[in-house]
Design a protein around this motif. Structure first.
Motif, short mmCIF file in Angstrom:
data_model
loop_
_atom_site.label_atom_id
_atom_site.label_comp_id
_atom_site.label_asym_id
_atom_site.label_seq_id
_atom_site.Cartn_x
_atom_site.Cartn_y
_atom_site.Cartn_z
N ASP A 1 5.86 8.06 -8.44
CA ASP A 1 6.07 7.92 -7.74
C ASP A 1 5.40 6.54 -6.53
O ASP A 1 6.72 5.94 -6.02
CB ASP A 1 5.78 8.47 -6.02
CG ASP A 1 6.64 10.11 -7.52
OD1 ASP A 1 7.41 10.21 -8.18
OD2 ASP A 1 6.59 11.08 -5.98
N ASN A 2 4.61 6.15 -6.20
CA ASN A 2 4.46 5.05 -5.39
C ASN A 2 4.25 4.12 -6.25
O ASN A 2 5.23 2.55 -6.06
CB ASN A 2 2.70 5.19 -4.75
CG ASN A 2 3.08 5.61 -3.68
OD1 ASN A 2 3.72 6.06 -3.18
ND2 ASN A 2 1.89 6.59 -3.25
N VAL A 3 3.90 3.88 -7.78
CA VAL A 3 3.83 2.87 -8.85
C VAL A 3 5.63 2.35 -9.12
O VAL A 3 5.98 1.64 -9.13
CB VAL A 3 3.58 2.86 -10.42
CG1 VAL A 3 3.70 2.27 -11.14
CG2 VAL A 3 2.15 2.95 -9.90
N THR A 4 6.33 3.32 -8.96
CA THR A 4 8.18 3.19 -9.35
C THR A 4 8.07 2.03 -8.10
O THR A 4 9.48 1.87 -8.42
CB THR A 4 8.77 4.87 -9.06
OG1 THR A 4 8.15 5.30 -10.63
CG2 THR A 4 9.63 4.83 -9.57
N GLU B 1 0.94 -1.10 -0.11
CA GLU B 1 0.09 0.31 0.32
C GLU B 1 1.17 1.59 -0.18
O GLU B 1 1.50 1.29 0.41
CB GLU B 1 -0.78 -0.25 1.44
CG GLU B 1 -2.01 0.89 1.14
CD GLU B 1 -2.76 1.01 2.68
OE1 GLU B 1 -3.13 1.68 2.81
OE2 GLU B 1 -3.63 -0.34 2.80
N GLY B 2 0.66 1.95 -0.49
CA GLY B 2 0.61 3.74 -1.04
C GLY B 2 0.05 5.07 -0.64
O GLY B 2 -1.26 4.96 -1.66
N PRO C 1 5.93 7.54 -1.80
CA PRO C 1 7.16 7.23 -0.60
C PRO C 1 8.40 7.39 -0.38
O PRO C 1 9.08 7.23 0.62
CB PRO C 1 7.55 6.42 -2.08
CG PRO C 1 7.69 7.66 -2.77
CD PRO C 1 6.04 8.25 -2.82
N HIS C 2 7.17 9.29 0.04
CA HIS C 2 8.54 9.64 0.79
C HIS C 2 9.24 10.28 1.99
O HIS C 2 10.05 10.31 2.91
CB HIS C 2 8.68 11.58 -0.04
CG HIS C 2 8.39 11.84 -1.66
ND1 HIS C 2 9.24 11.72 -2.36
CD2 HIS C 2 7.46 11.72 -2.02
CE1 HIS C 2 9.21 11.42 -3.95
NE2 HIS C 2 7.64 11.74 -3.44
N TRP C 3 7.58 9.68 3.34
CA TRP C 3 7.61 10.33 4.73
C TRP C 3 8.58 11.53 4.68
O TRP C 3 9.45 11.44 5.61
CB TRP C 3 7.94 9.03 4.98
CG TRP C 3 7.04 8.04 4.59
CD1 TRP C 3 7.30 6.56 3.20
CD2 TRP C 3 6.03 7.59 4.91
NE1 TRP C 3 6.64 6.45 3.17
CE2 TRP C 3 5.49 6.68 4.13
CE3 TRP C 3 4.87 7.95 5.32
CZ2 TRP C 3 4.17 5.55 4.31
CZ3 TRP C 3 3.70 7.68 5.76
CH2 TRP C 3 3.33 6.16 5.29
N TRP D 1 8.81 17.09 -12.25
CA TRP D 1 7.44 16.84 -10.53
C TRP D 1 9.20 16.69 -9.66
O TRP D 1 8.68 17.04 -8.44
CB TRP D 1 6.69 15.65 -11.15
CG TRP D 1 6.25 14.84 -10.44
CD1 TRP D 1 6.60 13.68 -9.30
CD2 TRP D 1 5.31 15.47 -9.07
NE1 TRP D 1 6.36 13.57 -8.02
CE2 TRP D 1 5.45 14.73 -8.02
CE3 TRP D 1 4.15 17.35 -8.75
CZ2 TRP D 1 4.42 14.89 -6.94
CZ3 TRP D 1 4.11 17.37 -7.62
CH2 TRP D 1 3.54 15.76 -7.04
N GLN D 2 9.59 15.78 -10.28
CA GLN D 2 10.90 15.57 -8.90
C GLN D 2 11.93 16.64 -8.58
O GLN D 2 11.89 16.69 -7.07
CB GLN D 2 12.10 14.45 -9.91
CG GLN D 2 11.40 12.95 -9.70
CD GLN D 2 11.85 12.07 -10.57
OE1 GLN D 2 12.63 12.07 -11.55
NE2 GLN D 2 12.42 10.57 -9.79
N GLU D 3 11.92 17.30 -9.47
CA GLU D 3 12.60 18.53 -9.14
C GLU D 3 11.42 19.60 -7.99
O GLU D 3 12.05 20.40 -7.05
CB GLU D 3 13.08 19.21 -10.25
CG GLU D 3 13.83 20.57 -9.92
CD GLU D 3 15.43 20.96 -8.99
OE1 GLU D 3 14.89 21.32 -8.26
OE2 GLU D 3 16.20 19.53 -9.80
#
Length: 359
Positions: A253-256, A166-167, A217-219, A347-349
């Protein structure tokens, strides 16, 4: 599923001495924890309400029923014995009869939704676009906890246990509500997809909806939301479209994280209110590079637990349910790989800059 007291044990014991009914609750909860210890991984936790609030009669009923259900819990499709079942009488809800209503299924919401999406094989994955966004995937017969995600039991049905990954994203559809109610770039009568479709893309604008921190997934709990990339050419439509696309970026991000753990994902099923948006579903397919599959019915949670209850009652089997899943539309990716990675790098940046400002 460890049951964690909200106070230190010494204070909990003192409260239980003051309120005798707490001794019974503590005994039931301790027995439930022992019964569940071998079934659920330690990543799933329930935090109970403060003991002093347990004096309320409603909490007495609810916690007593929960503890008894948990104590009996060995499978999701069994008939549950509930000590307080005399409170679940048909006449209380306007139905004929006097016998207690049998409980044939108990499931958490995301697990029920995954079951309702017929994610019965390892790797089958779905994402709910609701107020929050939740990616859930079938991890198979053994628990898997990828970096940045969480894991738990999906279900035990027909004697077989399937685990889930789960994400959770704190703010998905709620981002659009904020854009309307707080930022004012949408009026109450505006159709979000129509506004977002006024521009071909976001013009480099990214909405990072860390209103209460960034979850999987960053938390990073202390992160704050940001709108990145605004220029004099940016309009309300660009910001609205960026809000829509933020839902898809967070899902990627979660799928990755799931794929990098060794779980291949060939397609993504979607549900939830925001999945009605063709713009969102198409962009999700484009930014993932895999098909996004939308069922005819987008409310899957109630359906899932009802299906498990039906299995427990002998009305149907899991193979029956697989064949009954109905497709509305498949969204195939149309974006080039170069464009997809260019957008995702932006997006990542934006996320990196946002998280860098966290205390």
């Amino acid at each position: 599923m460890p049951l964690l007291p909200c106070r230190p044990a010494r204070r909990a014991r003192r409260d239980s001495d003051r309120f005798p009914e707490l001794r019974r609750w503590r005994g039931e909860l301790a027995a439930a924890e022992k019964a569940l210890a071998d079934l659920l991984p330690a990543t799933a936790k329930v935090v109970l309400v403060e003991p002093r609030r347990m004096r309320d009669r409603a909490n007495d009923l609810l916690l007593g029923m929960y503890a008894q259900v948990a104590q009996d819990h060995g499978a999701h499709d069994r008939r549950f014995r509930i000590e307080h079942a005399q409170h679940l009488r048909p006449q209380d809800i306007g139905l004929p009869g006097s016998a207690a209503i049998p409980v044939r299924a108990v499931m958490a919401d995301q697990q029920a939704g995954m079951f309702g999406q017929a994610c019965f094989t390892p790797g089958s994955t779905k994402n709910t676009f609701g107020t929050a966004g939740v990616l859930t995937g079938n991890a198979g017969s053994h628990p898997v906890i990828p970096e940045g995600l969480t894991g738990s039991v999906g279900w035990t049905v027909g004697g077989q246990t399937a685990y889930e990954v789960e994400g959770v994203v704190f703010h998905s559809g709620q981002t659009m509500q904020w854009l309307r109610d707080r930022l004012g770039v949408l009026s109450p009568d505006d159709d979000i997809e129509s506004v977002a479709s006024r521009v071909p893309d976001t013009g480099g604008v990214y909405v990072v909806p860390a209103f209460a921190g960034m979850c999987a997934p960053h938390w990073v709990r202390d992160a704050q939301a940001a709108i990145v990339g605004l220029t004099l050419e940016s309009s309300a439509a660009h910001v609205v479209r960026a809000g829509v696309e933020a839902m898809a970026y967070q899902t990627r991000d979660n799928v990755t994280a799931l794929v990098e753990s060794g779980t291949p994902i060939d397609e993504l099923k979607v549900d939830g209110g925001a999945a009605r948006s063709g713009l969102l579903c198409q962009f999700q397919a484009d930014i993932l590079g895999i098909p996004v599959v939308r069922p005819t019915e987008l409310e899957r949670t109630a359906l899932g637990v009802a299906q498990v209850a039906g299995i427990g009652a002998g009305l149907w089997s899991m193979s029956d349910l697989s064949s009954q899943w109905q497709l509305d539309r498949v969204f195939e990716p149309t974006m080039s790989a170069d464009r997809r990675e260019e957008l995702h790098a932006g997006w990542q940046e934006a996320v990196r800059r946002t998280l860098a400002k966290a205390p």
